[in-house]
Design a protein around this motif. Structure first.
Motif, PDB file in Angstrom:
ATOM      1  N   ARG A 102     -10.854  -0.362   0.923  1.00  0.00           N
ATOM      2  CA  ARG A 102     -11.103  -1.741   0.464  1.00  0.00           C
ATOM      3  C   ARG A 102     -11.771  -1.696  -0.904  1.00  0.00           C
ATOM      4  NH1 ARG A 102      -7.579  -4.522   2.853  1.00  0.00           N
ATOM      5  NH2 ARG A 102      -6.742  -2.453   3.119  1.00  0.00           N
TER       6      ARG A 102
ATOM      7  N   ARG B 215      -4.641  -3.150  12.230  1.00  0.00           N
ATOM      8  CA  ARG B 215      -3.291  -3.488  11.738  1.00  0.00           C
ATOM      9  C   ARG B 215      -3.012  -2.782  10.409  1.00  0.00           C
ATOM     10  NH1 ARG B 215      -1.174  -5.150   7.684  1.00  0.00           N
ATOM     11  NH2 ARG B 215      -3.265  -5.451   6.844  1.00  0.00           N
ATOM     12  N   ARG B 216      -1.840  -2.198  10.313  1.00  0.00           N
ATOM     13  CA  ARG B 216      -1.422  -1.557   9.064  1.00  0.00           C
ATOM     14  C   ARG B 216       0.010  -1.974   8.771  1.00  0.00           C
ATOM     15  NH1 ARG B 216      -5.764  -0.716   8.455  1.00  0.00           N
ATOM     16  NH2 ARG B 216      -5.253  -2.119   6.787  1.00  0.00           N
ATOM     17  N   SER B 217       0.378  -1.978   7.521  1.00  0.00           N
ATOM     18  CA  SER B 217       1.783  -2.184   7.165  1.00  0.00           C
ATOM     19  C   SER B 217       2.535  -0.900   7.483  1.00  0.00           C
ATOM     20  CB  SER B 217       1.914  -2.505   5.675  1.00  0.00           C
ATOM     21  OG  SER B 217       1.280  -3.721   5.398  1.00  0.00           O
TER      22      SER B 217
ATOM     23  N   HIS C  30      12.963  -1.776   5.949  1.00  0.00           N
ATOM     24  CA  HIS C  30      12.523  -0.461   6.454  1.00  0.00           C
ATOM     25  C   HIS C  30      13.176  -0.094   7.794  1.00  0.00           C
ATOM     26  CE1 HIS C  30       9.682  -0.718   3.198  1.00  0.00           C
ATOM     27  NE2 HIS C  30       9.016  -1.699   3.746  1.00  0.00           N
TER      28      HIS C  30
ATOM     29  N   ARG D   9       6.091   1.248   7.574  1.00  0.00           N
ATOM     30  CA  ARG D   9       7.387   1.327   6.882  1.00  0.00           C
ATOM     31  C   ARG D   9       8.313   2.355   7.513  1.00  0.00           C
ATOM     32  NH1 ARG D   9       3.340   0.474   3.206  1.00  0.00           N
ATOM     33  NH2 ARG D   9       3.430  -1.614   2.278  1.00  0.00           N
TER      34      ARG D   9
ATOM     35  N   CYS E   6       5.446  -5.206   9.043  1.00  0.00           N
ATOM     36  CA  CYS E   6       5.297  -5.139   7.584  1.00  0.00           C
ATOM     37  C   CYS E   6       5.772  -6.439   6.944  1.00  0.00           C
ATOM     38  CB  CYS E   6       6.102  -3.965   7.009  1.00  0.00           C
ATOM     39  SG  CYS E   6       5.712  -3.615   5.273  1.00  0.00           S
ATOM     40  N   TYR E   7       5.012  -6.926   5.994  1.00  0.00           N
ATOM     41  CA  TYR E   7       5.408  -8.096   5.192  1.00  0.00           C
ATOM     42  C   TYR E   7       6.582  -7.665   4.300  1.00  0.00           C
ATOM     43  CZ  TYR E   7       4.439 -12.338   2.349  1.00  0.00           C
ATOM     44  OH  TYR E   7       4.502 -13.557   1.726  1.00  0.00           O
ATOM     45  N   ILE E   8       7.613  -8.466   4.254  1.00  0.00           N
ATOM     46  CA  ILE E   8       8.798  -8.137   3.452  1.00  0.00           C
ATOM     47  C   ILE E   8       9.066  -9.294   2.482  1.00  0.00           C
ATOM     48  CG2 ILE E   8      11.294  -7.651   3.558  1.00  0.00           C
ATOM     49  CD1 ILE E   8       9.602  -5.397   4.774  1.00  0.00           C
ATOM     50  N   ASN E   9       9.024  -8.981   1.204  1.00  0.00           N
ATOM     51  CA  ASN E   9       9.081 -10.025   0.171  1.00  0.00           C
ATOM     52  C   ASN E   9      10.476 -10.256  -0.418  1.00  0.00           C
ATOM     53  OD1 ASN E   9       7.443 -11.879  -1.009  1.00  0.00           O
ATOM     54  ND2 ASN E   9       6.386 -10.473  -2.370  1.00  0.00           N
ATOM     55  N   GLN E  10      11.402  -9.336  -0.161  1.00  0.00           N
ATOM     56  CA  GLN E  10      12.665  -9.336  -0.911  1.00  0.00           C
ATOM     57  C   GLN E  10      13.482 -10.622  -0.739  1.00  0.00           C
ATOM     58  OE1 GLN E  10      11.291  -6.691   0.500  1.00  0.00           O
ATOM     59  NE2 GLN E  10      10.964  -5.586  -1.397  1.00  0.00           N
TER      60      GLN E  10
ATOM     61  N   PRO F  68      -5.718   1.732   3.607  1.00  0.00           N
ATOM     62  CA  PRO F  68      -6.101   1.797   2.190  1.00  0.00           C
ATOM     63  C   PRO F  68      -7.567   1.373   2.044  1.00  0.00           C
ATOM     64  CG  PRO F  68      -4.197   0.330   2.521  1.00  0.00           C
ATOM     65  CD  PRO F  68      -4.708   0.692   3.867  1.00  0.00           C
TER      66      PRO F  68
HETATM   67  C1  LIG Z   1       2.415 -11.041  -0.328  1.00  0.00           C
HETATM   68  C2  LIG Z   1       2.718  -9.643   0.161  1.00  0.00           C
HETATM   69  C3  LIG Z   1       3.937  -9.082  -0.137  1.00  0.00           C
HETATM   70  C4  LIG Z   1       4.255  -7.813   0.347  1.00  0.00           C
HETATM   71  N1  LIG Z   1       5.517  -7.332   0.157  1.00  0.00           N
HETATM   72  C5  LIG Z   1       5.861  -6.161   0.720  1.00  0.00           C
HETATM   73  C6  LIG Z   1       7.214  -5.709   0.674  1.00  0.00           C
HETATM   74  O1  LIG Z   1       8.101  -6.386   0.171  1.00  0.00           O
HETATM   75  N2  LIG Z   1       7.514  -4.511   1.232  1.00  0.00           N
HETATM   76  C7  LIG Z   1       6.547  -3.729   1.825  1.00  0.00           C
HETATM   77  O2  LIG Z   1       6.871  -2.635   2.301  1.00  0.00           O
HETATM   78  N3  LIG Z   1       5.260  -4.138   1.916  1.00  0.00           N
HETATM   79  C8  LIG Z   1       4.899  -5.343   1.403  1.00  0.00           C
HETATM   80  N4  LIG Z   1       3.615  -5.806   1.536  1.00  0.00           N
HETATM   81  C9  LIG Z   1       2.605  -4.977   2.249  1.00  0.00           C
HETATM   82  C10 LIG Z   1       1.496  -4.458   1.305  1.00  0.00           C
HETATM   83  O3  LIG Z   1       2.032  -3.439   0.499  1.00  0.00           O
HETATM   84  C11 LIG Z   1       0.321  -3.951   2.178  1.00  0.00           C
HETATM   85  O4  LIG Z   1      -0.224  -5.041   2.873  1.00  0.00           O
HETATM   86  C12 LIG Z   1      -0.757  -3.293   1.341  1.00  0.00           C
HETATM   87  O5  LIG Z   1      -0.297  -2.096   0.764  1.00  0.00           O
HETATM   88  C13 LIG Z   1      -2.012  -2.974   2.181  1.00  0.00           C
HETATM   89  O6  LIG Z   1      -1.707  -2.141   3.298  1.00  0.00           O
HETATM   90  P1  LIG Z   1      -2.058  -2.628   4.780  1.00  0.00           P
HETATM   91  O7  LIG Z   1      -1.235  -3.859   5.074  1.00  0.00           O
HETATM   92  O8  LIG Z   1      -1.711  -1.473   5.678  1.00  0.00           O
HETATM   93  O9  LIG Z   1      -3.541  -2.940   4.811  1.00  0.00           O
HETATM   94  C14 LIG Z   1       3.281  -7.079   1.088  1.00  0.00           C
HETATM   95  C15 LIG Z   1       2.061  -7.670   1.383  1.00  0.00           C
HETATM   96  C16 LIG Z   1       1.789  -8.944   0.966  1.00  0.00           C
HETATM   97  C17 LIG Z   1       0.490  -9.590   1.367  1.00  0.00           C
END
Ligand SMILES: Cc1cc2nc3c(=O)[nH]c(=O)nc-3n(C[C@H](O)[C@H](O)[C@H](O)COP(=O)(O)O)c2cc1C
Length: 195
Positions: free
Chosen positions: A186, A14-16, A99, A18, A139-143, A184
């Motif tokens: 670890r 799994r990767r974030s 994204h 965008r 992808c996790y989105i915090n906004q 990324p």
């Molecule tokens: C609490 C949290 C908030 C995050 N917020 C954002 C975000 O708003 N936008 C985004 O593009 N990625 C966001 N991310 C993704 C992280 O940037 C990403 O998990 C991190 O760079 C590691 O990459 P990976 O998920 O591919 O292992 C968030 C992750 C977490 C856990």
């Protein structure tokens, strides 16, 4: 990690993501992701969360507009660098907080519940792993969490059925991905075992 196990493999892969293609996920896939969410553990088995999935492009684009405007009046409540960077980025042409993913799942929870964030984040973790297992990016989105008190954003979320008293915990961008981001590295020293 040498164990041959599908779940562990999924966790590693799994990767974030965008960058998403325009292709919408199927309703079966969406159902599976939401089902994975509601099977997450919750404090005291509260299950007080609400998962709102938005797939209508015009709604997503209007929400993006409100988020972009909301950031202009938003005052970050701490020095977390990502918040200031995001405020600046939200002014740029083509800014899109999710994204441009075709599906956004918003996790909200009841007010004054101390496990609100923990429960929703665990549920999102399930969504991310389920998405990976279905060949989807996420992808996790915090906004929306940062702008959870913005009146215009909240009025629009209310129109979508997210109760005004709910706290917006987090959201997940989901879709087919046009990229395979590298993992990324670890960081060292983050595991401590006492035997
Ligand atoms: C609490 C949290 C908030 C995050 N917020 C954002 C975000 O708003 N936008 C985004 O593009 N990625 C966001 N991310 C993704 C992280 O940037 C990403 O998990 C991190 O760079 C590691 O990459 P990976 O998920 O591919 O292992 C968030 C992750 C977490 C856990």
């Amino acid at each position: 990690m040498s164990l041959n196990n599908e779940v562990l493999d999924c966790i590693h892969k799994r990767r974030s993501t965008r960058r998403f293609t325009e292709r919408q996920i199927s309703s079966g896939q969406l159902d599976a992701l939401l089902d994975a969410a509601i099977w997450a553990p919750s404090g005291g088995n509260n299950q007080s969360w609400l998962f709102t999935a938005i797939q209508k492009k015009s709604v997503l684009l209007h929400l993006n507009q409100l988020v972009s405007e909301g950031f202009q009046r938003w005052v970050p409540d701490d020095d977390y660098p990502g918040k200031h960077a995001m405020k600046k980025r939200s002014k740029q042409d083509g800014y899109n907080f999710y994204h441009n993913a075709p599906t956004l799942i918003i996790a909200s929870n009841k007010p004054n519940y101390e496990n609100a964030m923990a429960d929703c984040t665990l549920a999102l973790g399930n969504i991310f792993l389920a998405a990976q297992s279905l060949g989807l990016g996420s992808c996790y989105i915090n906004q929306l969490h940062w702008l959870r008190a913005d009146p215009d954003v909240r009025a629009y979320l209310l129109e979508m059925g997210i109760p005004k008293e709910h706290t917006i915990c987090s959201s997940a961008a989901i879709g087919y991905t046009g990229e395979k981001p590298p993992a990324p590295a670890r960081k060292k020293g983050t595991i401590n075992i006492i035997r």
